[in-house]
Design a protein around this motif. Structure first.
Motif, PDB file in Angstrom:
ATOM      1  N   VAL A   1      -4.723  12.638   4.685  1.00  0.00           N
ATOM      2  CA  VAL A   1      -4.104  11.130   4.671  1.00  0.00           C
ATOM      3  C   VAL A   1      -4.774  10.321   3.466  1.00  0.00           C
ATOM      4  N   LEU A   2      -4.176   9.931   2.488  1.00  0.00           N
ATOM      5  CA  LEU A   2      -4.594   9.084   1.599  1.00  0.00           C
ATOM      6  C   LEU A   2      -3.978   7.814   1.222  1.00  0.00           C
ATOM      7  N   ALA A   3      -4.278   6.819   1.202  1.00  0.00           N
ATOM      8  CA  ALA A   3      -3.731   5.424   0.928  1.00  0.00           C
ATOM      9  C   ALA A   3      -4.238   4.774  -0.132  1.00  0.00           C
ATOM     10  N   TRP A   4      -3.663   3.913  -0.833  1.00  0.00           N
ATOM     11  CA  TRP A   4      -4.100   3.238  -2.020  1.00  0.00           C
ATOM     12  C   TRP A   4      -3.440   1.905  -2.293  1.00  0.00           C
ATOM     13  N   ARG A   5      -4.159   0.814  -2.965  1.00  0.00           N
ATOM     14  CA  ARG A   5      -3.335  -0.442  -3.202  1.00  0.00           C
ATOM     15  C   ARG A   5      -2.271  -0.127  -4.250  1.00  0.00           C
ATOM     16  N   ALA A   6      -1.378  -0.850  -4.081  1.00  0.00           N
ATOM     17  CA  ALA A   6       0.064  -0.910  -5.159  1.00  0.00           C
ATOM     18  C   ALA A   6       0.456  -2.070  -4.852  1.00  0.00           C
TER      19      ALA A   6
ATOM     20  N   THR B   1       0.755  -1.340   0.236  1.00  0.00           N
ATOM     21  CA  THR B   1       0.103  -0.048   0.037  1.00  0.00           C
ATOM     22  C   THR B   1       0.872   1.055   0.078  1.00  0.00           C
ATOM     23  N   GLU B   2       0.400   2.450  -0.810  1.00  0.00           N
ATOM     24  CA  GLU B   2       1.281   3.503  -0.689  1.00  0.00           C
ATOM     25  C   GLU B   2       0.631   4.531   0.200  1.00  0.00           C
TER      26      GLU B   2
END
Length: 274
Positions: free
Chosen positions: A236-241, A62-63
């Motif tokens: 704060v943002l997080a996404w699948r990577a 996750t990033e």
């Protein structure tokens, strides 16, 4: 709307659905406006008010992007290997192993097991600190008159205690933290110079190299010389990577970093996790 009765309180609570505040989590995260990735890949979207905290468990790869929206956020960060809280961010090893006390793009955030917890994959701020940690109850009480979590000037360690408790951790599990968006430089005589913020809009993006428990407290840096408690919202943002892998420039950037990645993937592969 009257809330003196149970029915009134119920009606008032129901009426709040869909209301957006300036600082709050957005659920589902995919509803975040103008996401930095495909909306369906977004797993965490939140604005953290100054003097507040947040926490989340993130999957490997996750990033996580932190953004100083108005120029006076300070994101104090703690990381734990999820499910193994004894493996946690070790700021001293992070600095020592990489021969560098100044964080930035390409830096690795290490545990005391010689493994990578997260890597810094982008940085537009450059004003960070791995030396001072966060504020304490005693210091904030002495400086601002109060440092308890519900006060107008909560201390970072007190907020970390709350975030830790919500993840099964205790105060003894809180090591020194890293700070993003408020910098400190070491002078020639060994004293510290507070360099402050790079201004509104600076961001730093981390990549989780293991499953992580993330704790964040958004409070003033303890070396901030201003007499007032100044702390503005943090995005704060997080996404699948995907995690860093062999062949990535970051993997081979330094011999120390390559060994840390090998330690990490070897450990995870032995458990069927990589």
């Amino acid at each position: 709307m009257a809330t003196a009765t149970t029915y009134g309180a119920w009606a008032h609570a129901r009426a709040q659905e869909g209301t957006r505040a300036d600082a709050m989590p957005v659920v589902p995260a995919a509803d975040w406006p103008d996401p930095p990735c495909e909306a369906g890949h977004l797993v965490w979207a939140e604005t953290v008010a100054g003097g507040n905290y947040t926490h989340r468990v993130l999957a490997r790869g996750t990033e996580l992007r932190l953004t100083d929206l108005h120029g006076d956020a300070c994101a104090h960060l703690l990381l734990y290997a999820d499910g193994r809280p004894w493996e946690r961010l070790n700021v001293a090893d992070t600095v020592k192993v990489q021969w560098n006390a100044y964080l930035g793009e390409g830096a690795l955030l290490l545990s005391d097991q010689g493994r990578v917890l997260a890597s810094v994959v982008a940085d537009t701020s450059g004003r960070h600190d791995a030396l001072c940690g966060t504020s304490t109850l005693v210091r904030n009480t002495d400086r601002y008159g109060d440092g308890t979590p519900q006060s107008p000037s909560p201390a970072g360690r007190e907020l970390f205690k709350l975030a830790a408790a919500k993840n099964g951790l205790q105060p003894r599990d809180l090591p020194p933290s890293l700070s993003f968006f408020q910098g400190v430089a070491v002078r020639d005589d060994g004293t510290l110079d507070f360099t402050g913020s790079a201004g509104p809009g600076g961001s730093v993006t981390l990549r989780a190299e293991q499953d992580l428990t993330v704790l964040i407290a958004n409070v003033p840096h303890p070396a901030d010389p201003r007499p007032d408690y100044v702390s503005t919202p943090l995005e704060v943002l997080a996404w699948r990577a995907a995690p860093t892998s062999p062949g990535d420039a970051l993997w081979d950037a330094t011999p120390e970093g390559r060994r840390a990645f090998l330690n990490t993937t070897g450990f995870l592969a032995a458990r069927g996790l990589a």
